[in-house]
Write a protein that holds these residues in place. Structure first.
Motif, PDB file in Angstrom:
ATOM      1  N   UNK A 148      12.168  65.454  78.041  1.00  0.00           N
ATOM      2  CA  UNK A 148      12.580  66.843  78.289  1.00  0.00           C
ATOM      3  C   UNK A 148      14.091  66.874  78.461  1.00  0.00           C
ATOM      4  N   UNK A 149      14.723  67.959  78.070  1.00  0.00           N
ATOM      5  CA  UNK A 149      16.166  68.049  78.102  1.00  0.00           C
ATOM      6  C   UNK A 149      16.618  69.390  78.645  1.00  0.00           C
ATOM      7  N   UNK A 150      17.810  69.362  79.214  1.00  0.00           N
ATOM      8  CA  UNK A 150      18.415  70.608  79.691  1.00  0.00           C
ATOM      9  C   UNK A 150      18.910  71.440  78.518  1.00  0.00           C
ATOM     10  N   UNK A 151      19.561  70.764  77.581  1.00  0.00           N
ATOM     11  CA  UNK A 151      20.018  71.436  76.371  1.00  0.00           C
ATOM     12  C   UNK A 151      19.406  70.701  75.180  1.00  0.00           C
ATOM     13  N   UNK A 152      19.162  71.424  74.111  1.00  0.00           N
ATOM     14  CA  UNK A 152      18.515  70.854  72.941  1.00  0.00           C
ATOM     15  C   UNK A 152      19.380  69.752  72.334  1.00  0.00           C
ATOM     16  N   UNK A 153      18.804  68.586  72.046  1.00  0.00           N
ATOM     17  CA  UNK A 153      19.592  67.493  71.470  1.00  0.00           C
ATOM     18  C   UNK A 153      19.980  67.798  70.029  1.00  0.00           C
ATOM     19  N   UNK A 154      21.071  67.190  69.585  1.00  0.00           N
ATOM     20  CA  UNK A 154      21.490  67.317  68.192  1.00  0.00           C
ATOM     21  C   UNK A 154      20.838  66.190  67.399  1.00  0.00           C
ATOM     22  N   UNK A 155      20.122  66.535  66.348  1.00  0.00           N
ATOM     23  CA  UNK A 155      19.420  65.539  65.538  1.00  0.00           C
ATOM     24  C   UNK A 155      20.422  64.744  64.712  1.00  0.00           C
ATOM     25  N   UNK A 156      20.495  63.458  64.979  1.00  0.00           N
ATOM     26  CA  UNK A 156      21.429  62.590  64.261  1.00  0.00           C
ATOM     27  C   UNK A 156      20.672  61.776  63.214  1.00  0.00           C
ATOM     28  N   UNK A 157      21.276  61.549  62.050  1.00  0.00           N
ATOM     29  CA  UNK A 157      20.630  60.708  61.038  1.00  0.00           C
ATOM     30  C   UNK A 157      20.711  59.234  61.433  1.00  0.00           C
ATOM     31  N   UNK A 158      19.949  58.422  60.742  1.00  0.00           N
ATOM     32  CA  UNK A 158      19.994  56.984  60.944  1.00  0.00           C
ATOM     33  C   UNK A 158      21.386  56.476  60.560  1.00  0.00           C
ATOM     34  N   UNK A 159      21.998  55.689  61.438  1.00  0.00           N
ATOM     35  CA  UNK A 159      23.345  55.176  61.180  1.00  0.00           C
ATOM     36  C   UNK A 159      23.275  53.812  60.490  1.00  0.00           C
ATOM     37  N   UNK A 160      24.299  53.511  59.699  1.00  0.00           N
ATOM     38  CA  UNK A 160      24.377  52.224  59.004  1.00  0.00           C
ATOM     39  C   UNK A 160      24.299  51.057  59.986  1.00  0.00           C
ATOM     40  N   UNK A 161      24.893  51.207  61.163  1.00  0.00           N
ATOM     41  CA  UNK A 161      24.890  50.143  62.168  1.00  0.00           C
ATOM     42  C   UNK A 161      23.462  49.833  62.632  1.00  0.00           C
ATOM     43  N   UNK A 162      22.612  50.854  62.707  1.00  0.00           N
ATOM     44  CA  UNK A 162      21.225  50.628  63.101  1.00  0.00           C
ATOM     45  C   UNK A 162      20.478  49.830  62.031  1.00  0.00           C
ATOM     46  N   UNK A 163      20.720  50.169  60.788  1.00  0.00           N
ATOM     47  CA  UNK A 163      20.105  49.446  59.669  1.00  0.00           C
ATOM     48  C   UNK A 163      20.582  47.996  59.691  1.00  0.00           C
ATOM     49  N   UNK A 164      21.867  47.783  59.854  1.00  0.00           N
ATOM     50  CA  UNK A 164      22.441  46.439  59.853  1.00  0.00           C
ATOM     51  C   UNK A 164      21.913  45.596  61.011  1.00  0.00           C
ATOM     52  N   UNK A 165      21.743  46.197  62.179  1.00  0.00           N
ATOM     53  CA  UNK A 165      21.240  45.468  63.340  1.00  0.00           C
ATOM     54  C   UNK A 165      19.830  44.933  63.072  1.00  0.00           C
ATOM     55  N   UNK A 166      18.989  45.732  62.440  1.00  0.00           N
ATOM     56  CA  UNK A 166      17.630  45.286  62.112  1.00  0.00           C
ATOM     57  C   UNK A 166      17.657  44.221  61.019  1.00  0.00           C
ATOM     58  N   UNK A 167      18.493  44.395  60.041  1.00  0.00           N
ATOM     59  CA  UNK A 167      18.541  43.547  58.852  1.00  0.00           C
ATOM     60  C   UNK A 167      19.217  42.195  59.088  1.00  0.00           C
ATOM     61  N   UNK A 168      20.086  42.101  60.063  1.00  0.00           N
ATOM     62  CA  UNK A 168      20.943  40.914  60.256  1.00  0.00           C
ATOM     63  C   UNK A 168      20.168  39.607  60.335  1.00  0.00           C
ATOM     64  N   UNK A 169      19.062  39.581  61.051  1.00  0.00           N
ATOM     65  CA  UNK A 169      18.336  38.308  61.236  1.00  0.00           C
ATOM     66  C   UNK A 169      17.746  37.758  59.938  1.00  0.00           C
ATOM     67  N   UNK A 170      17.559  38.611  58.940  1.00  0.00           N
ATOM     68  CA  UNK A 170      17.010  38.166  57.656  1.00  0.00           C
ATOM     69  C   UNK A 170      18.107  37.766  56.670  1.00  0.00           C
ATOM     70  N   UNK A 171      19.232  38.452  56.737  1.00  0.00           N
ATOM     71  CA  UNK A 171      20.300  38.264  55.757  1.00  0.00           C
ATOM     72  C   UNK A 171      21.270  37.181  56.190  1.00  0.00           C
ATOM     73  N   UNK A 172      21.724  37.269  57.427  1.00  0.00           N
ATOM     74  CA  UNK A 172      22.762  36.369  57.899  1.00  0.00           C
ATOM     75  C   UNK A 172      22.123  35.300  58.791  1.00  0.00           C
ATOM     76  N   UNK A 173      21.297  34.474  58.195  1.00  0.00           N
ATOM     77  CA  UNK A 173      20.553  33.465  58.931  1.00  0.00           C
ATOM     78  C   UNK A 173      21.433  32.444  59.631  1.00  0.00           C
ATOM     79  N   UNK A 174      22.687  32.327  59.192  1.00  0.00           N
ATOM     80  CA  UNK A 174      23.613  31.402  59.830  1.00  0.00           C
ATOM     81  C   UNK A 174      24.281  32.009  61.053  1.00  0.00           C
TER      82      UNK A 174
END
Length: 177
Positions: A148-174
């Motif tokens: 629940x919120x006092x003011x309505x949240x602003x819907x943000x799109x998925x950021x590149x940093x979020x994608x990279x954080x998930x992907x890092x363990x598969x791509x940059x194994x070193x």
């Protein structure tokens, strides 16, 4: 006479801009076409001649990112660090296929408020290009549930940093991010 000179200069400027834009479009089309070899991987098809993905080998595993575009796929090279991408898409071991984002809706918190979109969920599938097999998949959310919120949240799109954080363990194994 000055009007004629200005008109000619303006016409030359328009011709220059038109040619420059057309050249940019041709270059863009060539970039998109260079991804044609890896497109079948997002449909689960093996790509003959692609380098194998060996998860147990500790090194950088080159990846390209494709986003759902209508019924097909479109490359998004700007979403990944340049060090993760191969010199040419056909040299990728992995392809990250991001489906179209769906809105995340929080329920109304009171009788006076309405449900609101607070973020987006995107299904991410990491595919081994050589085999067409799914290496990993996840639903990536652009924002945590706000409750629940006092003011309505602003819907943000998925950021590149979020994608990279998930992907890092598969791509940059070193671990050299």
């Amino acid at each position: 006479m000055p009007v004629l000179v200005l008109t000619l200069l303006f016409a030359l400027l328009i011709v220059f801009l038109a040619l420059h834009t057309a050249g940019g479009v041709r270059r863009s089309q060539a970039v998109v076409a260079s991804y044609d070899d890896v497109l079948p991987a997002c449909e689960g098809q093996a790509v003959k001649g692609a380098p194998p993905y060996e998860a147990t080998v500790v090194r950088l595993h080159p990846v390209v990112l494709l986003r759902r575009a209508g019924s097909g796929w479109a490359p998004d090279p700007s979403a990944l660090p340049a060090t993760w991408m191969p010199d040419e898409p056909a040299a990728a071991e992995l392809v990250l296929c991001l489906e179209a984002s769906l809105p995340l809706t929080a329920p109304a918190c009171s009788e006076d408020s309405a449900p609101a979109v607070y973020g987006y969920a995107t299904t991410a599938r990491l595919i081994a290009v050589a085999t067409g097999e799914t290496v990993a998949s996840s639903v990536l959310n652009s924002a945590p549930d706000p409750g629940c919120w006092e003011t309505e949240p602003e819907a943000a799109p998925l950021r590149n940093e979020q994608v990279q954080a998930w992907l890092a363990r598969f791509v940059d194994a070193g671990g050299d991010e």
